[in-house]
Design an enzyme around this catalytic site. Structure first.
Site, short mmCIF file in Angstrom:
data_model
loop_
_atom_site.label_atom_id
_atom_site.label_comp_id
_atom_site.label_asym_id
_atom_site.label_seq_id
_atom_site.Cartn_x
_atom_site.Cartn_y
_atom_site.Cartn_z
N GLU A 1 -1.22 -14.48 -7.01
CA GLU A 1 -1.72 -13.60 -5.89
C GLU A 1 -1.74 -14.19 -4.41
OE1 GLU A 1 -4.97 -11.15 -6.99
OE2 GLU A 1 -4.19 -10.67 -8.88
N PRO B 1 -13.24 6.34 6.17
CA PRO B 1 -12.69 7.49 5.68
C PRO B 1 -12.07 8.37 6.47
CG PRO B 1 -14.94 7.52 6.21
CD PRO B 1 -14.61 6.30 6.43
N ARG C 1 -5.02 3.01 -0.57
CA ARG C 1 -5.30 1.88 -0.79
C ARG C 1 -5.74 1.32 -2.18
NH1 ARG C 1 -8.70 -2.74 -0.34
NH2 ARG C 1 -7.95 -4.59 0.86
N PHE D 1 0.80 -1.31 -0.04
CA PHE D 1 -0.19 -0.13 -0.04
C PHE D 1 0.81 1.28 0.07
CE2 PHE D 1 -2.83 -3.11 2.61
CZ PHE D 1 -3.60 -3.06 1.31
N MET E 1 -9.87 -5.57 -6.08
CA MET E 1 -9.36 -4.09 -6.09
C MET E 1 -9.31 -3.88 -7.63
SD MET E 1 -8.79 -3.43 -3.11
CE MET E 1 -8.14 -1.76 -3.67
#
Length: 204
Positions: A157, A129, A51, A24, A93
């Site tokens: 992955e 947030p 992210r 990240f 993602m």
């Protein structure tokens, strides 16, 4: 009289620098913003986790009233949970060259081996947030739950994913009991409990 809602125009972003780049990214933002009482704030600095953005797919078979969930290890919860293997909705993602709905369809196949009879966006939300930029797009996918089984995931992955098929009621009971603790999964299953009757009508 209600005052107008603040917008991005009420923020002055003074600088942005990368503090860390790994799996990240962490950025430091320096900014000022308008205050509710009028005027501007002092200069604020915040570290923000970059992210990327994600999709979550609520895979539901209205004909059988069943939900498809996946189980995999989530190492960030190791220190705060009795087990880091979590039961969740399909998720993934968004890469820069993919649309949100393309990712939803891809992840549904990669993680559960399923194709959607139909798929539509429910809503989007920000799971954390206060410190993370991630936006999650939540999708509903109508699937054939009889085809959901086995182990899935991409080897490159390091994914090791097991598929579970639960009745809608059993899945929601796991939310109530605290066995399901992933926030996007809780949101998706709560949405399903509010809208399943409409989904049943639309599939008949």
């Amino acid at each position: 009289m209600t005052k107008a809602k603040h917008s991005v125009d009420d923020v002055e972003l003074m600088s942005k620098k990368v503090c860390y780049q790994g799996f990240f990214q962490v950025d430091e933002l320096t900014f000022k913003h308008k205050l509710f009482a009028g005027g501007w704030s002092a200069v604020v600095k915040r570290e923000v986790l970059e992210r990327g953005h994600a999709v979550v797919v609520l895979a539901y078979d209205p004909r059988l009233d069943e939900v498809v969930l996946v189980e995999q290890i989530r190492i960030p919860v190791l220190a705060a949970s009795s087990s880091p293997w979590l039961l969740e909705l399909v998720a993934g993602m968004i890469d820069t060259d993919e649309s949100s709905i393309e990712v939803a369809k891809r992840e549904l196949m990669e993680e559960a081996g399923l194709e959607a009879r139909r798929i539509e966006k429910i809503q989007h939300f920000f799971p954390s947030p206060g410190g993370c930029t991630e936006r999650v797009d939540l999708y509903f996918a109508e699937v054939d739950a009889t085809k959901a089984c086995g182990l899935h995931g991409l080897k490159d992955e390091q994914e090791d994913i097991r598929v579970h098929v639960l009745s809608r009621i059993n899945a929601y009971n796991k939310v109530v009991s605290g066995d399901i603790v992933s926030a996007p999964t809780i949101i998706g299953l709560q949405w399903l409990m509010m809208h399943y009757q409409d989904l049943l009508k639309r599939s008949s």
